[in-house]
Every structure is written in C-alpha cells, then in structure tokens.
Scaffold this active site. Structure first.
Site, PDB file in Angstrom:
ATOM      1  N   GLU A   1      34.992  54.608  21.993  1.00 51.63           N
ATOM      2  CA  GLU A   1      34.284  53.670  22.884  1.00 51.63           C
ATOM      3  C   GLU A   1      32.872  53.445  22.342  1.00 51.63           C
ATOM      4  O   GLU A   1      32.161  54.398  22.062  1.00 51.63           O
ATOM      5  CB  GLU A   1      34.250  54.230  24.310  1.00 51.63           C
ATOM      6  CG  GLU A   1      33.336  53.494  25.272  1.00 51.63           C
ATOM      7  CD  GLU A   1      33.583  51.988  25.347  1.00 51.63           C
ATOM      8  OE1 GLU A   1      34.729  51.585  25.625  1.00 51.63           O
ATOM      9  OE2 GLU A   1      32.623  51.213  25.115  1.00 51.63           O
TER      10      GLU A   1
ATOM     11  N   THR B   1      34.136  47.043  31.197  1.00 49.21           N
ATOM     12  CA  THR B   1      33.475  46.008  31.988  1.00 49.21           C
ATOM     13  C   THR B   1      33.583  46.272  33.479  1.00 49.21           C
ATOM     14  O   THR B   1      32.589  46.187  34.212  1.00 49.21           O
ATOM     15  CB  THR B   1      34.102  44.632  31.665  1.00 49.21           C
ATOM     16  OG1 THR B   1      34.107  44.454  30.251  1.00 49.21           O
ATOM     17  CG2 THR B   1      33.335  43.509  32.327  1.00 49.21           C
TER      18      THR B   1
ATOM     19  N   HIS C   1      31.322  52.288  17.244  1.00 49.85           N
ATOM     20  CA  HIS C   1      32.040  51.019  17.062  1.00 49.85           C
ATOM     21  C   HIS C   1      33.183  51.218  16.067  1.00 49.85           C
ATOM     22  O   HIS C   1      32.963  51.634  14.937  1.00 49.85           O
ATOM     23  CB  HIS C   1      31.070  49.950  16.543  1.00 49.85           C
ATOM     24  CG  HIS C   1      31.737  48.638  16.315  1.00 49.85           C
ATOM     25  ND1 HIS C   1      31.799  47.663  17.275  1.00 49.85           N
ATOM     26  CD2 HIS C   1      32.424  48.165  15.245  1.00 49.85           C
ATOM     27  CE1 HIS C   1      32.480  46.632  16.795  1.00 49.85           C
ATOM     28  NE2 HIS C   1      32.868  46.910  15.575  1.00 49.85           N
ATOM     29  N   ALA C   2      34.397  50.934  16.498  1.00 48.31           N
ATOM     30  CA  ALA C   2      35.569  51.138  15.640  1.00 48.31           C
ATOM     31  C   ALA C   2      35.970  49.832  14.950  1.00 48.31           C
ATOM     32  O   ALA C   2      35.806  48.742  15.517  1.00 48.31           O
ATOM     33  CB  ALA C   2      36.721  51.642  16.489  1.00 48.31           C
TER      34      ALA C   2
ATOM     35  N   TYR D   1      34.478  31.586  38.923  1.00 48.12           N
ATOM     36  CA  TYR D   1      34.518  32.773  39.783  1.00 48.12           C
ATOM     37  C   TYR D   1      33.236  33.620  39.707  1.00 48.12           C
ATOM     38  O   TYR D   1      32.638  33.946  40.729  1.00 48.12           O
ATOM     39  CB  TYR D   1      35.767  33.606  39.465  1.00 48.12           C
ATOM     40  CG  TYR D   1      36.986  32.730  39.523  1.00 48.12           C
ATOM     41  CD1 TYR D   1      37.650  32.523  40.718  1.00 48.12           C
ATOM     42  CD2 TYR D   1      37.412  32.029  38.400  1.00 48.12           C
ATOM     43  CE1 TYR D   1      38.719  31.655  40.805  1.00 48.12           C
ATOM     44  CE2 TYR D   1      38.490  31.153  38.470  1.00 48.12           C
ATOM     45  CZ  TYR D   1      39.139  30.971  39.675  1.00 48.12           C
ATOM     46  OH  TYR D   1      40.179  30.099  39.755  1.00 48.12           O
TER      47      TYR D   1
ATOM     48  N   GLY E   1      30.223  32.930  38.494  1.00 46.73           N
ATOM     49  CA  GLY E   1      29.039  32.183  38.923  1.00 46.73           C
ATOM     50  C   GLY E   1      28.969  32.046  40.438  1.00 46.73           C
ATOM     51  O   GLY E   1      27.900  32.202  41.041  1.00 46.73           O
TER      52      GLY E   1
ATOM     53  N   THR F   1      40.999  43.436  36.083  1.00 50.78           N
ATOM     54  CA  THR F   1      41.213  44.876  36.015  1.00 50.78           C
ATOM     55  C   THR F   1      42.674  45.208  36.293  1.00 50.78           C
ATOM     56  O   THR F   1      43.277  46.020  35.586  1.00 50.78           O
ATOM     57  CB  THR F   1      40.272  45.568  37.018  1.00 50.78           C
ATOM     58  OG1 THR F   1      38.960  45.493  36.454  1.00 50.78           O
ATOM     59  CG2 THR F   1      40.637  47.011  37.258  1.00 50.78           C
TER      60      THR F   1
ATOM     61  N   HIS G   1      49.199  41.848  65.857  1.00 50.93           N
ATOM     62  CA  HIS G   1      48.128  41.038  66.430  1.00 50.93           C
ATOM     63  C   HIS G   1      46.963  41.954  66.807  1.00 50.93           C
ATOM     64  O   HIS G   1      47.206  43.042  67.328  1.00 50.93           O
ATOM     65  CB  HIS G   1      48.632  40.301  67.672  1.00 50.93           C
ATOM     66  CG  HIS G   1      47.545  39.606  68.417  1.00 50.93           C
ATOM     67  ND1 HIS G   1      47.004  38.411  67.984  1.00 50.93           N
ATOM     68  CD2 HIS G   1      46.864  39.964  69.539  1.00 50.93           C
ATOM     69  CE1 HIS G   1      46.039  38.065  68.822  1.00 50.93           C
ATOM     70  NE2 HIS G   1      45.933  38.988  69.775  1.00 50.93           N
TER      71      HIS G   1
HETATM   72  C1  LIG Z   1      30.796  39.979  36.641  1.00 52.40           C
HETATM   73  C2  LIG Z   1      32.259  40.303  36.577  1.00 52.40           C
HETATM   74  C3  LIG Z   1      32.950  40.536  37.739  1.00 52.40           C
HETATM   75  C4  LIG Z   1      34.307  40.856  37.691  1.00 52.40           C
HETATM   76  N1  LIG Z   1      34.970  41.076  38.860  1.00 52.40           N
HETATM   77  C5  LIG Z   1      36.284  41.388  38.822  1.00 52.40           C
HETATM   78  C6  LIG Z   1      36.992  41.675  40.025  1.00 52.40           C
HETATM   79  O1  LIG Z   1      36.429  41.647  41.121  1.00 52.40           O
HETATM   80  N2  LIG Z   1      38.296  42.004  39.933  1.00 52.40           N
HETATM   81  C7  LIG Z   1      38.947  42.058  38.731  1.00 52.40           C
HETATM   82  O2  LIG Z   1      40.133  42.368  38.697  1.00 52.40           O
HETATM   83  N3  LIG Z   1      38.307  41.774  37.583  1.00 52.40           N
HETATM   84  C8  LIG Z   1      36.991  41.455  37.599  1.00 52.40           C
HETATM   85  N4  LIG Z   1      36.333  41.215  36.440  1.00 52.40           N
HETATM   86  C9  LIG Z   1      37.081  41.266  35.177  1.00 52.40           C
HETATM   87  C10 LIG Z   1      37.308  42.714  34.749  1.00 52.40           C
HETATM   88  O3  LIG Z   1      36.071  43.406  34.705  1.00 52.40           O
HETATM   89  C11 LIG Z   1      37.967  42.740  33.391  1.00 52.40           C
HETATM   90  O4  LIG Z   1      39.115  41.917  33.444  1.00 52.40           O
HETATM   91  C12 LIG Z   1      38.396  44.133  33.031  1.00 52.40           C
HETATM   92  O5  LIG Z   1      37.304  45.013  32.972  1.00 52.40           O
HETATM   93  C13 LIG Z   1      39.090  44.070  31.660  1.00 52.40           C
HETATM   94  O6  LIG Z   1      39.342  45.316  31.241  1.00 52.40           O
HETATM   95  P1  LIG Z   1      39.807  45.617  29.770  1.00 52.40           P
HETATM   96  O7  LIG Z   1      40.616  46.837  29.918  1.00 52.40           O
HETATM   97  O8  LIG Z   1      40.457  44.482  29.127  1.00 52.40           O
HETATM   98  O9  LIG Z   1      38.477  45.879  28.926  1.00 52.40           O
HETATM   99  P2  LIG Z   1      37.007  46.218  29.310  1.00 52.40           P
HETATM  100  O10 LIG Z   1      36.890  46.801  30.668  1.00 52.40           O
HETATM  101  O11 LIG Z   1      36.181  45.028  29.032  1.00 52.40           O
HETATM  102  O12 LIG Z   1      36.649  47.383  28.268  1.00 52.40           O
HETATM  103  C14 LIG Z   1      36.647  47.188  26.899  1.00 52.40           C
HETATM  104  C15 LIG Z   1      35.872  48.310  26.244  1.00 52.40           C
HETATM  105  O13 LIG Z   1      36.022  48.223  24.840  1.00 52.40           O
HETATM  106  C16 LIG Z   1      34.820  48.609  24.218  1.00 52.40           C
HETATM  107  N5  LIG Z   1      34.843  48.073  22.861  1.00 52.40           N
HETATM  108  C17 LIG Z   1      34.920  46.778  22.482  1.00 52.40           C
HETATM  109  N6  LIG Z   1      34.988  46.690  21.134  1.00 52.40           N
HETATM  110  C18 LIG Z   1      34.951  47.944  20.663  1.00 52.40           C
HETATM  111  C19 LIG Z   1      34.983  48.499  19.345  1.00 52.40           C
HETATM  112  N7  LIG Z   1      35.112  47.730  18.286  1.00 52.40           N
HETATM  113  N8  LIG Z   1      34.886  49.840  19.213  1.00 52.40           N
HETATM  114  C20 LIG Z   1      34.793  50.646  20.301  1.00 52.40           C
HETATM  115  N9  LIG Z   1      34.768  50.178  21.549  1.00 52.40           N
HETATM  116  C21 LIG Z   1      34.851  48.845  21.743  1.00 52.40           C
HETATM  117  C22 LIG Z   1      33.773  47.984  25.119  1.00 52.40           C
HETATM  118  O14 LIG Z   1      32.520  48.631  24.964  1.00 52.40           O
HETATM  119  C23 LIG Z   1      34.373  48.216  26.504  1.00 52.40           C
HETATM  120  O15 LIG Z   1      33.925  49.428  27.064  1.00 52.40           O
HETATM  121  C24 LIG Z   1      34.973  40.923  36.446  1.00 52.40           C
HETATM  122  C25 LIG Z   1      34.267  40.708  35.263  1.00 52.40           C
HETATM  123  C26 LIG Z   1      32.927  40.402  35.320  1.00 52.40           C
HETATM  124  C27 LIG Z   1      32.179  40.169  34.041  1.00 52.40           C
END
Ligand SMILES: Cc1cc2nc3c(=O)[nH]c(=O)nc-3n(C[C@H](O)[C@H](O)[C@H](O)COP(=O)(O)OP(=O)(O)OC[C@H]3O[C@@H](n4cnc5c(N)ncnc54)[C@H](O)[C@@H]3O)c2cc1C
Length: 451
Positions: A33, A40, A114-115, A179, A181, A311, A436
């Site tokens: 990571e 995110t 970073h991988a 969404y 914004g 998520t 209800h």
């Molecule tokens: C403001 C906002 C609000 C949101 N609200 C919602 C919500 O209410 N409900 C919902 O379902 N979704 C929501 N989302 C979307 C949700 O956060 C993402 O869909 C979800 O986190 C995606 O998860 P993921 O497993 O794909 O990767 P992520 O959670 O994005 O994790 C990816 C990880 O990979 C790491 N990484 C990337 N490249 C490398 C590399 N080369 N080497 C090592 N590590 C690396 C990053 O640092 C990160 O930690 C929201 C997103 C945002 C931005």
C-alpha cells in the site's frame, strides 16, 4: 527476491479481506500500500464524507427545531474544526482497526510503498523485488482535473483535499453536478457557506432519469444552493484571495473551488505494459467475468477494473474472486445488480435500470411513481420531499429498477434490491405486508400502480 503465494497491490476495499482469506488457508501474502490502509472509502471517500453529511444534517435539523415544537435559544453555529476532527477520528478508528487486524494476521506482510510490475510475476517496491504466482490489483482511482482555461493558475480543492479544511468557505463553487459534487454542495450549504454548483450537462445527476434529476435540483434549490446547468466555457482566474469562475458571460466570485468532475483509475504508474496487462481507452484494466486479466495469474478488483465505482462493488469483487479461487463456487460479476446511493438529504437509493435504460433495452416498460408526501413516516418527520419510482417489464413481470429519492431512501431501496436479487416478480411483491409507519410500506402500493 522475496517469494509469496500472493501479492496484493493497493489495500482498498477488496484486498484486505481476500488477503486474510488466503492467509487463513496458510498462504503467504504481501499487501503493498502506497498510502493508507483502507484506501479511498476509509480515508477520503465514504467514511469521512458521510460523517460530514451527519454533521451537516445535525445543523439542518437544529435550525428546523422550531417546526417540531422544540425551542433552541441562542444561535446555531457550526464549529468547523470540531466537524473536521470528528470525521478525521472516524477515519482514524477505521484505519487503525484495519492496521491492527491485518498486522496481527499470521501470513500477511504489509509493505508501505509504491508497487510497479518488473515482470508479469514480479513487483518492484522500495528497491526490493517480490514474486508470486498470483497478483491482485486493487489500486482504486483518483480525482480527474479537467483541462479548463485558467485552472492551473488558481487554488482548487478536490474531494480529497477539501477534507483537510477546517474553516468555512464564504462561497464554494463546485465544478461538477454529479454524486460527489452534490453531496459536498448540500453539506457546505448546511455548514453555512454560499454554494454554487456548475454543471456542463443539461441537468445534474445526469445518469438518472429526468424526473429524478429535477427533484434533486428542487431539493438543493430549496436550501438556496445555486445550480447552474448547461454551463459552457467555464474559466478560472485569481481574484483577491479567491477565484473568479466565469461561464457564458456570468462571473462568480468564489472563496473556494471544488473540482468534482470524475475519477480515473490509478493504473498509469503500475507498469502494466511491462506485465502485458490490457487496459481500455480510459485506463481501466480489462477483466473477464471472474475478474481475471488477460495475463494468467493477475486479477483486478475494485474501481480500477471499471466494473463498479463503489465500496460495495469492490467488496463484492473480493467475494467473487474468493468464491471462484478458494471456495470452488462459480460466481460472476455479470450477476451483480447495480445499486448505489447518493447521500444528499433526503438521499437517493437506486437499483437496476432507469426508465430510460429499460426503454433503450427494448423492454415493454411499466412505470409507477408515488410522492414521498404519501408516506406516513415522511409526514411525521416533516420531510416529504422526493418521490419513489419503480420500473418493471410487463412481459416477464420482472422488476427492472427503482429509485427512492426521499427520507431513508438509501435503506428502503434494499427491499427492492433483495427482491430483484431473489428474482421475485412484482406481482408477488405487491402483496407483501410491510410495517407501518415506514418508508418501505409504500412499496407494495407503488408496485400495484405499475402502468
Ligand atoms: C468523496 C467520495 C465519496 C464516496 N462515497 C461513497 C459512498 O458513499 N459509497 C460508496 O460505495 N462509495 C463511495 N465512494 C467510492 C468508494 O470510495 C470507492 O469506490 C472505493 O473506495 C473503491 O475501492 P477500491 O477497492 O477500488 O480502491 P481504493 O479504496 O481506492 O484503494 C486503492 C488503494 O490502492 C493504493 N494504490 C494505488 N496504486 C498503488 C500502487 N501502485 N502501489 C501501492 N498502492 C497503490 C491507494 O493508495 C489506495 O489505498 C466515494 C468516493 C469518494 C471520492
């Protein structure tokens, strides 16, 4: 060279659970990571934003207390430092919980860095090389900054950096009426900022049906949020200690600008070409129905595969891969029914097709809508804005999709998500007897109204 049974790149929503399942089976796992465990959702997405939405709602309800016969003497004010601290604490609790869980799971080695691929079965990180027969990519996505005139000359916020501010913007201009914004728009309005949403398209939340977009706009405008759709020629210039945002001959003087125009996958710095992994034109990793890439031994999960942007879709990717690889089950991403929520207040809960999509798919479409004003729970809470809508197929009696824009719509929609997942026909569901007074109690009536 360090050898593992599996390497995970990115500790987002899919990796931790899959890594733990593999470690449980006695496999050695490296979890790489580059920033924070939890990705995110935990650090810059769902958790902090929904915590902020909760603070904003508390302010809103407090201001409306008089309507419920509750007297608050004195001014209602928002302490932005406390608001930010609360969101930060919820994030830290989740991040630390993950760290404790994964850090104490036998078989998992967490590596911060970073991988990048050095070969199809090799990863370079911090000057070391790791190798494994199975590599899982869960690298997520990041905000896109559009190439608009003047944008490079001004200070703008993204959905990530706005989480660090602990003062109240005087006037927040939000570029992008989708969404992310819209959630920030209402939240900051409720904190006390003047807010303008600037959307290039003809309507906000343009993926939804027009009636949903219009009702959302009404909800936001009722709270004095200015919504400018069809905004062409948006440009930026420094103005005092803020920014002048110009569009179509109109100038807005904003103290802060939030750019919320979409996200792109973190696949450009992974060395995917070295591994021979195929991506589409927007950088999303191409996967099959079981989330395998074109290179044997490499899978892609979560936002980076373009098959979901939530998520729960990333977590479901974990479930699909675990079922296929570890549990001898046959699970496919194409079986997933799309569902999500927009966390305005009231929220929008959504599942399946919109009316427009159902018509475009050539279905024999039936539609029913009911205003939230018909819902006892909504009247009792004096929150009657919004409506519910269901779309069905007259020939097959399938429920094709639904939208509940209204109080507790994000929860009530699950009755329809579950029915659709179970393949229940609307003709059966319309005779269920709900409790209800709830929001869900209108669903059978809604289904009986299909025309
Ligand atoms: C403001 C906002 C609000 C949101 N609200 C919602 C919500 O209410 N409900 C919902 O379902 N979704 C929501 N989302 C979307 C949700 O956060 C993402 O869909 C979800 O986190 C995606 O998860 P993921 O497993 O794909 O990767 P992520 O959670 O994005 O994790 C990816 C990880 O990979 C790491 N990484 C990337 N490249 C490398 C590399 N080369 N080497 C090592 N590590 C690396 C990053 O640092 C990160 O930690 C929201 C997103 C945002 C931005």
């Amino acid at each position: 060279m360090q050898r593992f049974d599996a390497i995970f790149i990115g500790a987002g929503q899919a990796s931790p659970s899959l890594a733990a399942r593999m470690a449980e089976r006695g496999m050695t796992v490296a979890l790489v990571e580059r920033k924070f465990l939890g990705g995110t959702c935990v650090n810059a997405g769902c958790m902090p934003t929904k915590t902020l939405v909760a603070s904003a709602r508390a302010a809103h309800v407090s201001r409306r207390a008089g309507a419920f016969g509750v007297t608050i003497t004195g001014e209602i004010s928002v302490d932005m430092q406390a608001v930010r601290q609360r969101a930060h604490q919820i994030t830290m609790d989740a991040r630390n919980g993950l760290s404790e869980w994964l850090g104490t799971t036998d078989g998992i080695v967490i590596i911060y860095g970073h991988a990048r691929f050095a070969a199809p079965d090799r990863i370079a990180v911090n000057g070391d090389t790791l190798t494994a027969p199975r590599i899982f990519l869960n690298v997520g996505a990041r905000p896109v900054i559009p190439d608009l005139p003047g944008i490079a000359d001004v200070d703008y916020l993204t959905s990530t950096s706005i989480l660090d501010i602990d003062t109240l913007p005087r006037h927040l201009a939000i570029i992008g009426g989708s969404y992310i914004g819209l959630e920030f728009a209402q939240m900051y309005r409720r904190f006390g900022s003047q807010v303008t949403v600037i959307e290039r398209g003809a309507r906000i939340a343009s993926r939804e049906d027009e009636d949903v977009s219009e009702a959302l706009r009404d909800i936001l405008e009722a709270e004095d949020i200015s919504v400018r759709t069809g905004a062409e020629r948006v440009a930026f210039a420094r103005h005092g200690d803020g920014t002048r945002v110009s569009m179509d001959g109109i100038d807005i003087e904003a103290s802060h600008v939030l750019v919320a125009t979409g996200r792109k996958p973190n696949t450009d710095e992974l060395g995917l070409d070295t591994a021979g992994v195929n991506v589409d034109g927007r950088g999303y990793i191409l996967v099959d129905d079981k989330l395998a890439t074109n290179v044997p031994g490499i899978w892609a999960l979560g936002d980076c595969n373009g098959r979901g942007a939530f998520t729960h879709t990333s977590y479901n990717d974990f479930e699909i891969v675990a079922a296929n690889l570890l549990d001898d089950e046959d699970r496919k991403v194409s079986s997933r029914i799309p569902a999500y929520a927009l966390y305005t207040d009231p929220p929008l809960g959504r599942v399946g097709m919109t009316e427009r999509e159902a018509a475009a798919a050539g279905r024999n479409v039936l539609v029913s809508t009911r205003p939230m004003a018909r819902v006892g729970r909504a009247r009792e809470r004096d929150e009657t804005r919004g409506f519910m809508k269901v779309v069905a197929d007259a020939d097959t009696r399938e429920i094709l999709g639904a939208a509940i824009l209204g109080i507790e719509g994000d929860e009530a929609i699950h009755g329809i998500i579950d029915a659709m997942s179970a393949g229940t026909r609307y003709t059966d569901l319309q005779w269920s007897v709900p409790i209800h007074p709830t929001v869900s109690e209108l669903i059978p009536t809604l289904l009986r109204g299909l025309r």
